[in-house]
Design a protein around this motif. Structure first.
Motif, PDB file in Angstrom:
ATOM      1  N   PRO A   1      -8.804  -5.374  21.861  1.00  0.00           N
ATOM      2  CA  PRO A   1      -9.947  -5.030  22.719  1.00  0.00           C
ATOM      3  C   PRO A   1      -9.999  -3.503  22.867  1.00  0.00           C
ATOM      4  CG  PRO A   1      -8.596  -6.762  23.712  1.00  0.00           C
ATOM      5  CD  PRO A   1      -7.827  -6.240  22.538  1.00  0.00           C
ATOM      6  N   GLY A   2     -11.171  -2.938  23.032  1.00  0.00           N
ATOM      7  CA  GLY A   2     -11.281  -1.496  23.292  1.00  0.00           C
ATOM      8  C   GLY A   2     -10.385  -1.136  24.462  1.00  0.00           C
TER       9      GLY A   2
ATOM     10  N   PHE B   1     -17.942 -11.821  25.603  1.00  0.00           N
ATOM     11  CA  PHE B   1     -17.487 -10.510  26.081  1.00  0.00           C
ATOM     12  C   PHE B   1     -18.177  -9.397  25.294  1.00  0.00           C
ATOM     13  CE2 PHE B   1     -13.568 -10.724  28.863  1.00  0.00           C
ATOM     14  CZ  PHE B   1     -13.810 -12.021  29.276  1.00  0.00           C
ATOM     15  N   GLN B   2     -18.227  -8.201  25.874  1.00  0.00           N
ATOM     16  CA  GLN B   2     -18.750  -7.028  25.180  1.00  0.00           C
ATOM     17  C   GLN B   2     -17.943  -6.800  23.911  1.00  0.00           C
ATOM     18  OE1 GLN B   2     -20.387  -4.197  28.772  1.00  0.00           O
ATOM     19  NE2 GLN B   2     -18.986  -3.302  27.340  1.00  0.00           N
ATOM     20  N   ALA B   3     -18.649  -6.449  22.829  1.00  0.00           N
ATOM     21  CA  ALA B   3     -17.958  -6.197  21.559  1.00  0.00           C
ATOM     22  C   ALA B   3     -17.403  -4.778  21.558  1.00  0.00           C
ATOM     23  CB  ALA B   3     -18.895  -6.429  20.385  1.00  0.00           C
TER      24      ALA B   3
ATOM     25  N   ILE C   1     -19.738 -10.400  21.618  1.00  0.00           N
ATOM     26  CA  ILE C   1     -18.938 -11.225  20.708  1.00  0.00           C
ATOM     27  C   ILE C   1     -19.469 -12.662  20.763  1.00  0.00           C
ATOM     28  CG2 ILE C   1     -16.621 -12.188  20.317  1.00  0.00           C
ATOM     29  CD1 ILE C   1     -15.542  -9.500  21.553  1.00  0.00           C
ATOM     30  N   VAL C   2     -19.829 -13.217  19.585  1.00  0.00           N
ATOM     31  CA  VAL C   2     -20.387 -14.574  19.574  1.00  0.00           C
ATOM     32  C   VAL C   2     -19.472 -15.573  18.868  1.00  0.00           C
ATOM     33  CG1 VAL C   2     -22.791 -13.859  19.826  1.00  0.00           C
ATOM     34  CG2 VAL C   2     -21.803 -14.028  17.530  1.00  0.00           C
ATOM     35  N   GLN C   3     -18.512 -15.081  18.122  1.00  0.00           N
ATOM     36  CA  GLN C   3     -17.600 -16.011  17.443  1.00  0.00           C
ATOM     37  C   GLN C   3     -16.299 -15.297  17.107  1.00  0.00           C
ATOM     38  OE1 GLN C   3     -19.012 -17.403  13.633  1.00  0.00           O
ATOM     39  NE2 GLN C   3     -17.821 -19.294  13.734  1.00  0.00           N
ATOM     40  N   VAL C   4     -15.184 -15.987  17.359  1.00  0.00           N
ATOM     41  CA  VAL C   4     -13.879 -15.477  16.934  1.00  0.00           C
ATOM     42  C   VAL C   4     -13.191 -16.650  16.247  1.00  0.00           C
ATOM     43  CG1 VAL C   4     -11.708 -14.391  17.648  1.00  0.00           C
ATOM     44  CG2 VAL C   4     -13.785 -14.018  19.007  1.00  0.00           C
ATOM     45  N   ALA C   5     -12.973 -16.538  14.930  1.00  0.00           N
ATOM     46  CA  ALA C   5     -12.413 -17.672  14.188  1.00  0.00           C
ATOM     47  C   ALA C   5     -11.785 -17.180  12.903  1.00  0.00           C
ATOM     48  CB  ALA C   5     -13.534 -18.677  13.892  1.00  0.00           C
ATOM     49  N   ASP C   6     -11.283 -18.153  12.085  1.00  0.00           N
ATOM     50  CA  ASP C   6     -10.747 -17.780  10.781  1.00  0.00           C
ATOM     51  C   ASP C   6     -11.822 -17.045   9.993  1.00  0.00           C
ATOM     52  OD1 ASP C   6      -8.260 -18.810  11.170  1.00  0.00           O
ATOM     53  OD2 ASP C   6      -8.731 -20.774  10.292  1.00  0.00           O
ATOM     54  N   GLU C   7     -11.381 -16.039   9.250  1.00  0.00           N
ATOM     55  CA  GLU C   7     -12.323 -15.188   8.513  1.00  0.00           C
ATOM     56  C   GLU C   7     -13.286 -16.022   7.668  1.00  0.00           C
ATOM     57  OE1 GLU C   7     -10.349 -11.954   6.463  1.00  0.00           O
ATOM     58  OE2 GLU C   7     -11.915 -11.946   4.935  1.00  0.00           O
ATOM     59  N   LYS C   8     -12.733 -17.039   6.984  1.00  0.00           N
ATOM     60  CA  LYS C   8     -13.574 -17.841   6.088  1.00  0.00           C
ATOM     61  C   LYS C   8     -14.669 -18.561   6.878  1.00  0.00           C
ATOM     62  CE  LYS C   8     -13.282 -21.260   2.384  1.00  0.00           C
ATOM     63  NZ  LYS C   8     -14.479 -21.942   2.903  1.00  0.00           N
ATOM     64  N   ASP C   9     -14.307 -19.115   8.009  1.00  0.00           N
ATOM     65  CA  ASP C   9     -15.282 -19.856   8.817  1.00  0.00           C
ATOM     66  C   ASP C   9     -16.402 -18.950   9.307  1.00  0.00           C
ATOM     67  OD1 ASP C   9     -13.737 -22.057   8.437  1.00  0.00           O
ATOM     68  OD2 ASP C   9     -12.733 -21.957  10.392  1.00  0.00           O
TER      69      ASP C   9
ATOM     70  N   ARG D   1     -15.094  -7.486  29.676  1.00  0.00           N
ATOM     71  CA  ARG D   1     -14.380  -6.651  28.697  1.00  0.00           C
ATOM     72  C   ARG D   1     -12.870  -6.792  28.856  1.00  0.00           C
ATOM     73  NH1 ARG D   1     -17.244  -1.442  30.557  1.00  0.00           N
ATOM     74  NH2 ARG D   1     -18.702  -3.083  31.094  1.00  0.00           N
ATOM     75  N   GLY D   2     -12.150  -6.242  27.876  1.00  0.00           N
ATOM     76  CA  GLY D   2     -10.689  -6.304  27.939  1.00  0.00           C
ATOM     77  C   GLY D   2     -10.108  -7.458  27.145  1.00  0.00           C
ATOM     78  N   ARG D   3     -10.994  -8.271  26.531  1.00  0.00           N
ATOM     79  CA  ARG D   3     -10.538  -9.381  25.686  1.00  0.00           C
ATOM     80  C   ARG D   3     -11.461  -9.490  24.482  1.00  0.00           C
ATOM     81  NH1 ARG D   3      -7.869 -13.789  28.516  1.00  0.00           N
ATOM     82  NH2 ARG D   3      -7.428 -13.130  30.643  1.00  0.00           N
TER      83      ARG D   3
END
Ligand SMILES: [Zn+2]
Length: 392
Positions: free
Chosen positions: A50-51, A353-355, A19-27, A346-348
């Motif tokens: 999370p899985g 973290f692992q995707a 995982i390299v980015q978690v943000a608003d969909e538009k961003d 993992r877990g988040r």
């Protein structure tokens, strides 16, 4: 455990399974890192978690015990079944008599089903071998499954699951401590060393000896604790620095207190009590209220809990343990990751973290546990790849 950081309208960017980015969909969509080769997966506003992690299983076994299940319903006691060679000993016979290839085939089928359940990491214990040769073989099978299947398999040595049929407990204890533990460590076949600490199986003193020997060889302790009787095994778990104490149905207040002050996770297994028709249950609400980190797992095994359905276990967490949907989600993600020493990756759903993510065909986390018995998985993503998806 109730602060899960649920957000709406978000997107997750993944690169090389991380995982390299978690943000608003538009961003995320506007971000310069998006290239023509980027694949976009629109989940249509569904719930993404999370899985899921099943932190306590015995999923490598052969045979089944449906006949014993019926006998138990008819009132035959577990002790009677065990006395004529049923129970764990029967699964040991069935498992040791089955070829490694067939066990791998069974394991692979079960891991496929785990993906369907939305599970991306599974812990598995040995313990259906009860000899040097067969304990090593089970752990090698677990290692092979980890290599050939997308689901990550984390291994635990549970040689101290039962006493084998043709040995005294003293003889077997010596074999576990002097030979099996050192050999497993030497071959790097397990992360953890577990013991079934219970009246009539391994005592507190014997369990301490086994877990300390494991520690000496770099195997982190886990313990089947206070499942049928209060033996003080949860306190022993804290004392030896166990990563988890599992079951804890009959834990005492001192045990809860010590767990709350430690880094040890309590892995609770409500499916087991349900399947065995037991009224007893772990004091989960009180444990969480006092600050214990609680995880939930299936305990998938052919005797006391024949299910891989962790989503059903989550509903049991709500109904039987009075855990909220948010607490239950924590219990099968980040707390489960802590219980198997994998909380760093993992877990988040978090950068770095692992995707590993599960997409559920619900819009509200409560629906996941409310509509019980149904399977809500829509897609299961492991290392950034869709490894299972609903076809209809
Ligand atoms: Zn177990």
């Amino acid at each position: 455990m109730s602060l899960i950081g649920l957000m709406r309208g978000q997107a997750v960017a993944i690169h090389n399974g991380i995982i390299v980015q978690v943000a608003d969909e538009k961003d995320v969509l506007d971000d310069h890192r998006l290239q023509s080769t980027t694949q976009i997966l629109d989940v249509g506003g569904r719930l993404v978690t999370p899985g899921l992690i099943d932190a306590h299983t015995h999923f490598i076994f052969a045979g089944q015990r449906a006949d014993e299940f019926e006998e138990k319903i008819r009132g035959v006691s577990y002790l009677e079944i065990a006395a004529r060679g049923g129970g764990i000993k029967r699964t040991v016979r069935d498992t040791t008599a089955t070829s490694a290839n067939d066990l791998i085939k069974l394991g692979r089928q079960r891991l496929d089903r785990y993906l369907e359940m939305g599970v991306t990491t599974v812990e598995v214990k040995s313990g259906y071998g009860l000899s040097l040769e067969h304990e090593l073989r089970m752990l090698k099978i677990a290692q092979t499954l980890n290599e050939i299947h997308p689901v990550d398999v984390v291994s635990t040595l549970l040689a101290a699951h039962e006493i084998p049929e043709k040995m005294s407990k003293e003889e077997y204890l010596r074999l576990v401590v002097d030979t099996i533990i050192p050999r497993v460590a030497e071959l790097n076949l397990a992360d953890f060393c577990d013991v079934f600490c219970e009246r009539g199986v391994f005592s507190i003193e014997e369990s301490e000896l086994i877990l300390n020997k494991g520690l000496e060889y770099g195997l982190v302790p886990k313990i089947h604790a206070d499942q049928i009787h209060n033996t003080g095994a949860s306190r022993l778990g804290v004392k030896v620095g166990a990563v988890s104490v599992d079951h804890a149905d009959h834990i005492d207040q001192a045990g809860i207190q010590q767990l709350a002050e430690s880094n040890t996770v309590a892995v609770l297994l409500p499916g087991c009590n349900f399947f065995m028709g037991l009224d007893s249950r772990a004091p989960a609400r009180s444990m969480i209220d006092q600050g214990v980190a609680v995880a939930l797992a299936t305990d998938f095994n052919p005797g006391s809990c024949m299910t891989q359905n962790i989503q059903l276990i989550m509903t049991m967490g709500c109904v039987q343990f009075r855990m909220t949907p948010a607490e239950v989600l924590t219990a099968v993600t980040t707390n489960a990751a802590h219980a198997i020493g994998r909380a760093h990756d993992r877990g988040r759903i978090q950068c770095g973290f692992q995707a590993d993510m599960t997409v559920f065909d619900v819009n509200d986390i409560r629906e996941l546990v409310y509509h019980f018995g149904a399977l809500h998985t829509w897609k299961t993503i492991k290392h950034g790849l869709v490894c299972w998806e609903r076809t209809q």
